[in-house]
Structures are given as structure tokens and as C-alpha cells.
Design an enzyme around this catalytic site. Structure first.
Site: not given
Ligand code: MOS
Length: 777
Positions: A671, A678, A744
């Protein structure tokens, strides 16, 4: 951890390493992901759509219930008192004034708390959720500065807060080890991550460094960081008979239910945890003392309890990121090809936790170098256990590594993008595994063009506009693809063509519910309105961690497994009168509200027709995906190329990021709208890491001195430019849906891109984060 625990972890690691070798050599077809997911090719139009969040309306209207917003009759409010010494024992704790204060219902201390087992620390068992394994208010011992010593329950929050301030404790302090430098003089120990040493060697890197014609060798430091999710950690708990119901803000509901059951000595089914909405997790919303203290106090008082940590409380009892000291040494030929790559250093942890900040992780698969040495050493301090926090390892590791690459590019007189392209590896440089999919070169080229990188003046300090020195910098971003064991999903399909997906997953604001409604609708061949995605409840199937950027892979694989089970069951029900008669489940997929033959889609029958003929109103299946062996067979990583333009005020030293671009290679983007957020969110955290975030830890007392957002600075709107993001959208053939994690990666590389831009702007190389203006004057 004790030496015995270390040895156990190590033995497990050796076992894993043995299995890893077997899986590495197995044929692709034996490994999950060996046969590409058919949905990479078969598209019904849901995946890849920029769908707005399905939970958006309830959030903006304020009707989404967060953990501290469940009202329960007869509920009381809790407040915590914290120790003010780092180590020793409580001699006397005077609670009389607190008990006599208005509205107070009960005060719990180690003297009257229910007896509990210690929390199972993360990774010690498959469902262990604890940030440490220390007893919770069970004795007079103090183990860190800030440990809870009392829980006050009162009729209102204000009454609880006031009464808590009346508690007086006297301590017998013991000598605590709270200084990083002091701890290092007593020796270091090998850091372990998931049972394996944080150590890699290929050839003799020190020797290769000495022999290399061009080299850089520097030490980089990153400070402590604390978790600061917008939503404070909170629980609302109630004992209903023997069942403990907890509304938590959680990134691991099933792990937490199991772990709390272990602590209270009750069955796992007796703990029910729900967590429908979470205001940010980032590694911090796991099991800490507050859930346990609230549950214990509720049991003691016979009343439901709401416990919301104050912002200070989050700093006192929720672990953050430990500081690091990292040496990166690079030796290269005059052509820029790396001959030696050394990344080593030290980080503190506690004796009660399992996570040394694993800063060498990004370096393992980053660059082709003839010789490599990577190593993390640890020391143990008397402090709150550190934990997973926003790309643990990669965010600070890429700061050191990618700053050093920039220093090498400068020493060589080579463009830093070109230096990275020249060191692009053919296969994983430390594991020797093939990459599942690596298109970082495309990401670099496309990003450089979009950012107008060719306008950069390579001479540091040479571009000035009035008071402002202007510079550009870049860095590689990287984060692994993980898929943890434990996924499972249930699909219930009705004759009307409505499907419900049940999985104990989490929506912490990243768009999970939205993206997985799309994924499930696509896989089932249904419109979005016909699919409900249920999550955030420990009674649902699966043990799914919303962490390690792996939740999407875990959910995706689980939904694939459940869909395969559904196809099989439906084919049985379809019988010989169906156009699908005689087909093997592997030949069949979904489209347009029914099943079809994958390569002959006109052989189709609607779900309603199949269920109707079988006289069934619903069908329910549950299944789990195969274990995640793909990560032992391929080197699997998301990648990115980060570009930063910074303006540094020549008079005040103030640094302002004026432009930022993240160009990503993370497989298929499910999406684009939620994915952009993110990426941008990660980059904004990276800007904070680069320029402002720092926990002030008093090394004499072990006390955190800035436990508030007034004194611990994170980026605000004025600090953040319009961040541009783009991606290759090249599916990874070996992952569910062709997607890799995106949660991340945005924070990785960003710190170095900023530092490198500041060097280009000013000629000042800052190796200690954060890059505050005092360091630039
Ligand atoms: Mo992330 S630091 O693996 O929630």
C-alpha cells in the site's frame, strides 16, 4: 544473564548454525519461498493501491479505544513510586501517610504484593515477552535507579498521584556500577544476538588494513535513547473470576498473555489480552513491570485497575537503547575497492537482559571487502535493562559504517555514491548466501537522479548562502527481512461471500489492518468491503510479534497457509458437480468471489455456489505457515539509498535539514500510502537520532536526568522538511506477497546521511551523536 545462560544460548546458537548449513545447501524448492507466491503475478487490483487507513475515521473522531480508555465499573487508578538509588535494599518504606490520603484504596509494596515468578525474558522461550527477568516487587532489593517500590491505588488519578508523593523510603545503598568507561576497565564479554556471537571474520582484516594504500580508522559514539511513543504505556486490567483481562498497548499480545500466566502460575487461557489500537510501539511496547504491577494490585485490592505510566514513568521502567562506542576501519585500493572492513566496539547491557545493541548487523551484508572483522563486546551495568528500539543495531550501526564510507570517499577523492556502487557484493559477504533480491544499485541511481545529486559540490565548506553553509550527504539504509515462527491465521467464509480473518497481530499505527485487508481480499478474490481483519486479541490464532519489521511477512505467510487450507476444504465440498472437479488444490486459486483454476481462470465456481450445494452457511479453516527457513537459505534484506541536504548556520552552528530523499528497495509495496508514512516516520526518527535525541544518564547515580519531552528532544514539525520517498517495487520472489519489511529501514542510514551532509557543508566531521550546535561551533 549468567555464564550458564550464555552457554545455553550459545549451545542453541551452535544447533541453529548446524541447521543453517543444511538449509543453506538445500534445493530452493525445499524451502518456503522457493516457489514464488502466485499473487506476485495474479493481481486482482487490491495490492499496490494507495488505500486510506480503514481505522482512520475512528481515530480522527476519537472513538478508537486505546488501552487507557476502557471504562470499567468500580475501577481504581494507579500511580507508581520509584527508587532513587541504583543498587541496595529498602530498609524502611513508610506508606502510612499515603494510605491515609483522600481516596486511597490500597498501597502495594514488596511486603504485601502477591507472590509472583519473575518474567520470562524475551527469547528465553518462544512466547517470552519480558524486557528482563527480574522479580517484580517481590523483595527489598533495588536493582536499578527508578525501579518501582510502591503502587498506590485511589479513586481518581489525581488522588493516586498525590498519595504516591507521600511515600518515604530509606535505603541501604550498595556500590553500583553505573559508568560505561569504568565498566570497560573491568573487562568485556562477547555480545550474543539470538544465541549467536556478534562476531564475524573473513580473512585477516587488521593485516589487510595495514597493507591498504588508502585507509580511515575512527571511533564513533552514539548515546542512550529512550522510547517516546505518543501513547504512554498503559493498561486497564480486571480479574473476572480466575480470568485476568488486560487491555494493553502491545506489540505482542500472545507472548504477553503466556508470560503473565507464567508469572501468576495460571493457565495461558486465563489471561486474555486485547490491544486493538496502539499509539506507537517501536520495540518498547512489550512486557515491562506496569502490566504485572497493575494485575497484582487488582488482585490484591479486588478492584479493576488502570495504570498509565507518566512520561517520566516510561523512562524509569521501560528500557531504551544502550549507548555504543564503535570503531570502523576501512582499507581500500586507489580504485575504492575495499580490502579491509573492520567494525567493532562495545555497548553496555544489564545482567538481566538479552540484547546488546547489535550495531554490526548492517555491516554483515553491506559491502564486498576482501577481509572483514566484525565484533560486539559488552559490559554489564546496574541500570534499567535496555531493549529493542527502532531498528536495534542498524540505526546506530549504519551511522558509524556509513560515516566511515563517506570519510573514505573523501580520502579517495571519489564520489560517495560511486564508492558504494564499486563495493556492491555479488553474494552475502559474511554468510556466503545468495541474496533473495537486491536492487540497491537501481535505488541509488534513481535516487541520485531525483535528488539532483550531481549538483553537489564535493569540496567541503564551499557552498554558502548568506549565513548558511549548504551541503549534501548520502548513506546506505538496510534492514533484514525476518519472519519469526509462530504465525497462524483463521479464515471464516460465509455463503454470502464475506470473509473474516482472525490473527493475533497488531496495529500500532503503521497501517497493518489496512494493508492486510487488501492482502486478504486479493488472496480470496473478494471486494475489500467483504473482508474483515480481526487482530489485537490474544485469544486469536498465532503468536505474532509486531517487531523486527516482520509482522507483514508473518501475517502474509499465515493468510497464505489458511487460504491454501480453505481451497482444499472448498474443493472437497465442491465435489464432482463443480467445474473445478478433479483439480488438485495446488492448481486452484481465488478470483471474483470464488475459486478458479490458476492457469485457466474461466474454470470458476463462486463460493456461494459451492457452499450452497454443500448446504453450508459458513466454512472455517485455521492453518500455520512452514517455519521461516527461507532466511537460512538466502540473505534477505531491505535496502535503501538516503540523500540529505543540510544548511548549517555559520554563526550559530544550528543545523537544519532542508531536503531529504529515501530511495528504497523493499520488494513489493502493498500500500503506497501507508508505506510512505512508514518510510517517512522512520526518516523523521533518524533526523532525531542525528541531531537531538540523547538520554542524559548520570553516570554517578545511574539516574536518567531528562525523563520528559521538554528535556529529551525529538523532531517537531519545524525540524522536518518535506521528505521525499520512492521505491523500486521489485517483488522479492522468495517472500510472501513479494514484500519485505518497511517498518524500520527509514531510521537506518539517516543519521549518517545527515552527518555526511554536515561534513560537506562545513568540513566538520562529527563522530558523536547527536550533532548539536555546540559541536559545530
Ligand atoms: Mo522493533 S525495535 O523490532 O519493534
Amino acid at each position: 544473564m549468567t555464564l550458564i545462560d550464555d552457554a545455553k544460548q550459545l549451545a542453541q546458537g551452535v544447533l541453529q548454525a548446524g541447521m543453517a548449513k543444511v538449509v543453506a545447501l538445500a534445493p530452493d524448492s525445499w524451502v518456503p519461498g522457493g516457489t514464488p507466491d502466485p499473487l506476485i503475478r495474479h493481481q486482482h487490483g487490491h495490492i499496490g493501491k494507495p488505500l486510506s487507513r480503514i481505522d482512520g475515521p475512528v481515530k480522527v473522531s476519537g472513538s478508537a479505544p486505546f488501552a487507557a480508555e476502557f471504562p470499567i465499573e468500580t475501577m481504581v487508578y494507579a500511580a507508581l513510586a520509584y527508587s532513587t538509588i541504583a543498587k541496595g535494599r529498602i530498609v524502611e518504606i513508610d506508606t502510612r501517610a499515603a494510605e491515609a490520603a483522600p481516596g486511597v484504596v490500597a498501597v502495594m509494596t514488596h511486603r504485601n504484593a502477591p507472590r509472583l515468578k519473575p518474567p520470562p525474558v524475551f527469547l528465553s522461550a518462544s512466547k517470552a515477552a519480558g524486557g528482563d527477568n527480574l522479580p517484580v516487587m517481590q523483595d527489598d532489593r533495588i536493582r536499578w535507579n527508578g525501579e518501582p517500590i510502591a503502587v498506590v491505588l485511589a479513586e481518581t488519578q489525581e488522588q493516586a498521584d498525590h498519595a504516591k508523593s507521600l511515600i518515604r523510603a530509606t535505603y541501604e545503598a550498595e556500590e553500583a556500577l553505573t559508568g560505561f568507561a569504568q565498566a570497560k576497565t573491568r573487562g568485556t564479554r562477547q555480545g550474543l544476538f539470538m544465541g549467536e556471537p556478534l562476531h564475524n571474520e573473513v580473512g585477516d582484516a587488521e593485516e589487510a588494513l595495514v597493507a591498504a594504500p588508502v585507509k580511515v580508522d575512527a571511533t564513533y559514539r552514539t548515546p542512550r535513547h529512550n522510547h517516546n511513543a505518543i501513547e504512554l504505556h498503559a493498561v486497564t486490567v480486571a480479574w473476572q473470576g480466575d480470568t485476568l483481562r488486560i487491555h494493553d498497548a502491545s506489540q505482542l499480545v500472545s507472548h504477553t498473555a503466556w508470560s503473565i500466566a507464567q508469572m501468576f502460575g495460571i493457565d495461558e487461557e486465563q489471561v486474555v489480552i486485547t490491544s486493538p489500537f496502539v499509539g506507537g510501539g517501536f520495540g518498547g511496547k512489550c512486557l515491562w513491570q506496569h502490566q504485572v504491577l497493575a494485575s497484582a494490585a487488582a488482585k490484591m485490592a479486588g478492584r479493576p485497575v488502570r495504570l498509565v505510566l507518566s512520561r517520566e514513568g516510561v523512562y524509569r521502567i521501560v528500557g531504551g537503547r544502550a549507548p555504543t562506542e564503535q570503531r570502523v576501519a576501512l582499507g581500500a585500493g586507489r580504485d575504492g575497492k575495499l580490502k579491509a572492513l573492520i567494525h567493532e566496539g562495545t555497548t553496555p547491557k544489564t545482567s538481566a537482559n538479552v540484547l546488546p545493541e547489535p550495531f554490526i548487523l548492517p555491516t554483515r551484508s553491506a559491502y564486498a571487502a576482501e577481509a572483514v572483522k566484525l565484533d560486539v563486546q559488552t559490559v554489564e551495568l546496574d541500570m534499567l535493562s535496555n531493549t529493542f528500539m527502532r531498528a536495534p543495531g542498524e540505526s546506530v550501526g549504519t551511522f558509524a559504517l556509513e560515516s566511515a564510507l563517506d570519510e573514505l570517499a573523501h580520502a579517495l577523492g571519489l564520489d560517495p555514491v560511486e564508492l558504494r556502487l564499486r563495493n556492491e557484493p555479488e553474494k552475502d559477504p559474511t554468510s556466503g548466501l545468495p541474496f533473495s533480491s537486491r536492487h540497491i544499485v537501481e535505488a541509488w541511481r534513481a535516487g541520485a537522479e531525483r535528488f539532483c545529486w550531481n549538483r553537489r559540490n564535493p569540496a567541503p565548506g564551499a557552498t554558502r548562502e548568506g549565513e548558511w553553509l549548504v551541503g549534501m550527504g548520502c548513506a546506505t539504509a538496510t534492514y533484514p527481512y525476518y519472519r519469526m515462527p509462530g504465525g497462524a491465521a483463521r479464515i471464516t467464509l460465509t455463503r454470502e461471500g464475506h470473509a473474516t480473518i482472525d490473527i493475533a497481530a497488531h496495529e500500532m499505527g503503521m497501517g497493518t489492518a489496512t494493508a492486510h485487508t487488501q492482502v486478504a481480499a486479493e488472496r480470496l478474490g473478494l471486494p475489500l468491503e467483504a473482508v474483515a481483519f480481526n487482530y489485537g486479541d490474544s485469544t486469536l490464532p498465532g503468536v505474532v510479534l509486531a517487531g523486527g519489521s516482520q509482522q507483514t511477512a508473518s501475517i502474509g505467510a499465515s493468510v497464505i497457509a489458511a487460504h491454501r487450507a480453505l481451497v482444499k476444504e472448498l474443493l472437497k465440498l465442491a465435489g464432482n458437480d463443480s467445474p473445478l472437479a478433479g483439480l488438485d488444490p495446488h492448481e486452484v486459486g481465488s478470483r471474483d468471489g470464488g475459486l478458479c483454476k490458476l492457469d485457466e481462470s474461466e474454470r470458476h465456481e463462486e463460493y456461494a455456489s459451492i457452499l450452497g450445494r454443500a448446504r453450508r452457511d459458513t466454512i472455517t479453516v485455521e492453518a500455520a505457515p512452514p517455519p521461516p527457513l527461507e532466511t537460512l537459505h538466502w540473505s534477505m534484506h531491505s535496502h535503501g539509498a538516503m540523500f540529505c541536504e543540510v544548511r548549517v548556520n555559520a554563526i550559530t552552528g544550528e543545523a537544519r535539514v532542508s531536503r531529504f530523499l529515501g530511495s528504497f528497495d523493499c520488494g513489493r509495496i502493498l500500500n503506497p500510502k501507508t508505506a510512505s508514512s512508514q518510510f517517512r516516520g522512520g526518516i523523521i526518527m533518524g533526523l532525531g537520532l542525528a541531531l537531538m535525541e540523547e538520554t542524559q544518564f548520570d553516570e554517578r547515580s545511574g539516574r536518567i536526568m531528562n525523563p520528559s519531552l521538554a528535556e529529551y528532544h525529538v523532531p517537531v514539525h519545524m525540524d522536518v522538511p518535506d521528505i521525499d520517498v520512492m521505491w523500486t517495487d521489485i517483488p522479492d520472489p522468495h517472500t510472501p506477497m513479494g514484500a519485505r519489511g518497511i517498518g524500520e529501514i527509514g531510521i537506518t542510514g539517516t543519521g549518517a546521511a545527515v552527518a555526511n551532509a554536515i561534513f560537506n557543508a562545513t568540513g566538520r566531521r562529527i563522530r558523536d551523536l547527536p550533532i548539536t550546535l555546540d559541536k559545530l561551533l
